[in-house]
Write a protein that holds these residues in place. Structure first.
Motif, short mmCIF file in Angstrom:
data_model
loop_
_atom_site.label_atom_id
_atom_site.label_comp_id
_atom_site.label_asym_id
_atom_site.label_seq_id
_atom_site.Cartn_x
_atom_site.Cartn_y
_atom_site.Cartn_z
N LEU A 1 2.58 25.48 1.75
CA LEU A 1 2.60 26.65 2.67
C LEU A 1 1.84 28.02 1.76
O LEU A 1 2.24 28.19 0.81
CB LEU A 1 4.04 27.11 2.78
N HIS A 2 1.01 28.37 2.55
CA HIS A 2 0.39 29.79 2.14
C HIS A 2 -0.48 30.36 3.29
O HIS A 2 -0.53 30.00 4.48
CB HIS A 2 -0.80 29.20 1.22
N PRO A 3 -0.98 31.48 3.34
CA PRO A 3 -1.50 32.13 4.51
C PRO A 3 -2.49 31.47 5.39
O PRO A 3 -2.58 31.56 6.33
CB PRO A 3 -2.24 33.39 3.89
N GLN B 1 0.37 28.03 7.56
CA GLN B 1 1.70 28.77 7.38
C GLN B 1 2.93 27.85 7.96
O GLN B 1 4.07 28.34 7.86
CB GLN B 1 1.62 29.79 8.20
N ARG C 1 4.62 27.39 10.58
CA ARG C 1 5.57 27.79 11.57
C ARG C 1 6.61 26.91 12.19
O ARG C 1 7.61 27.13 12.19
CB ARG C 1 4.89 28.55 12.56
N HIS D 1 4.89 35.91 1.04
CA HIS D 1 5.93 34.87 1.03
C HIS D 1 7.23 35.44 0.87
O HIS D 1 8.19 34.87 1.68
CB HIS D 1 5.59 33.90 -0.23
N ASN E 1 10.50 32.99 2.46
CA ASN E 1 10.19 31.93 1.62
C ASN E 1 10.62 31.82 0.17
O ASN E 1 10.45 32.96 -0.40
CB ASN E 1 8.55 31.69 1.43
N ASP F 1 -0.56 37.07 8.32
CA ASP F 1 -0.03 36.57 9.12
C ASP F 1 -1.05 35.87 10.24
O ASP F 1 -1.03 34.62 10.45
CB ASP F 1 0.94 36.85 10.40
N ASP G 1 -3.66 32.26 9.48
CA ASP G 1 -3.37 30.96 9.70
C ASP G 1 -4.51 30.15 10.22
O ASP G 1 -5.05 30.59 11.16
CB ASP G 1 -2.05 30.81 10.68
#
Length: 277
Positions: free
Chosen positions: A165-167, A170, A172, A222, A227, A259, A262
């Motif tokens: 998980l990273h920009p 993401q 979702r 994060h 997170n 955000d 993504d």
């Protein structure tokens, strides 16, 4: 000392939201960097059997002089050790290498759906928690279908799910599933890989505005969205700088800009649904 928030698990335990990861850290190096991380203020260390550095991590913890109860320690059962009895043996091997009588969090490292052992492995983790050898239990790299299956089969929900998980990726849907079921999300490769994310104009502009590094901005994002995050570094300056991200506060507008990064093709690592190793 940097103030790192502790997030609550549904089993009444807690986890420091910002920890120190040791993926790809050689065993002979691990002792030194783990000791440095603890001295810098980290109280959450994340390793795994397959990393081959549990012994080094254990040495680093011992050399730091920190009391065991003051540290949150995670390790993981590898794919080839899945199965009910096999998992018990795997944990014993990990505990011996780490030089501890328990771990705070034990994870199934990958669901590996084709192997069809994740349910019995999860049942073993439940029993190990009852025995006190692990304080909390969770999973890593599970597709939603397999998450649903272990919950339905046992009535026990993982307290945390560790995923890429990273920009740029993401996750979702999995984060939303976790929120619905009280499962915290933990990010591996939180800064992406290869440095591309840290050179993104959105990230570098926010970093300039905040007087922070690009890595600190990503880690602060994060933390802001809830997170748990475990950045890894073997460089003393970056070990300290990553921890200092806990003091970086982003505005809602800055969070929204990140955000927006993504990508549909943002995955770096293997797809857990197709894991064949």
């Amino acid at each position: 000392m940097i103030d790192v928030k502790n997030l609550p698990f549904t089993d009444e335990n807690t986890i420091p939201q910002l920890g120190f990861g040791v993926w790809k850290v050689e065993d002979e190096t691990a002792a030194d960097v783990v000791r440095q991380a603890i001295e810098a203020g980290y109280r959450h260390i994340d390793t795994a059997a397959i990393y081959g550095n549990e012994a080094g991590v254990g040495r680093g913890i011992k050399e730091s002089g920190l009391a065991r109860e003051d540290l949150f320690l995670t390790t993981k059962v590898w794919n080839s050790d899945q199965g009910y009895d096999e998992t018990f043996a795997a944990l014993e091997a990990s505990l011996e290498k780490l030089g501890t009588e328990y771990v705070d969090l034990y994870l199934i490292h990958w669901a590996k759906p084709a192997q069809q052992k994740y349910v019995e492995t999860w049942k073993a983790l439940i029993e190990l928690q009852k025995q006190g050898k692990v304080r909390s239990i969770g999973v890593s790299n599970f597709p939603q279908a397999q998450l649903e299956e272990i919950i339905e089969a046992t009535g026990v929900t993982p307290v945390i799910h560790q995923i890429e998980l990273h920009p740029y990726f993401q996750q979702r849907p999995l984060r939303e599933f976790g929120e619905k079921h009280g499962i915290l999300t933990e990010a591996w490769s939180p800064l992406g890989q290869g440095g591309n994310l840290l050179q993104d104009p959105v990230i570098t502009q926010i970093a300039a505005d905040r007087g922070a590094t690009p890595a600190q901005v990503v880690l602060a994002w994060h933390l802001a969205i809830g997170n748990v995050v475990i950045p890894k570094s073997v460089t003393a300056e970056r070990i300290v700088a990553n921890l200092e991200a806990a003091g970086v506060r982003l505005s809602s507008e800055e969070i929204a800009r990140i955000d927006g990064l993504d990508r549909a093709d943002g995955r770096i690592g293997p797809d857990p649904a197709e894991c064949d190793f």
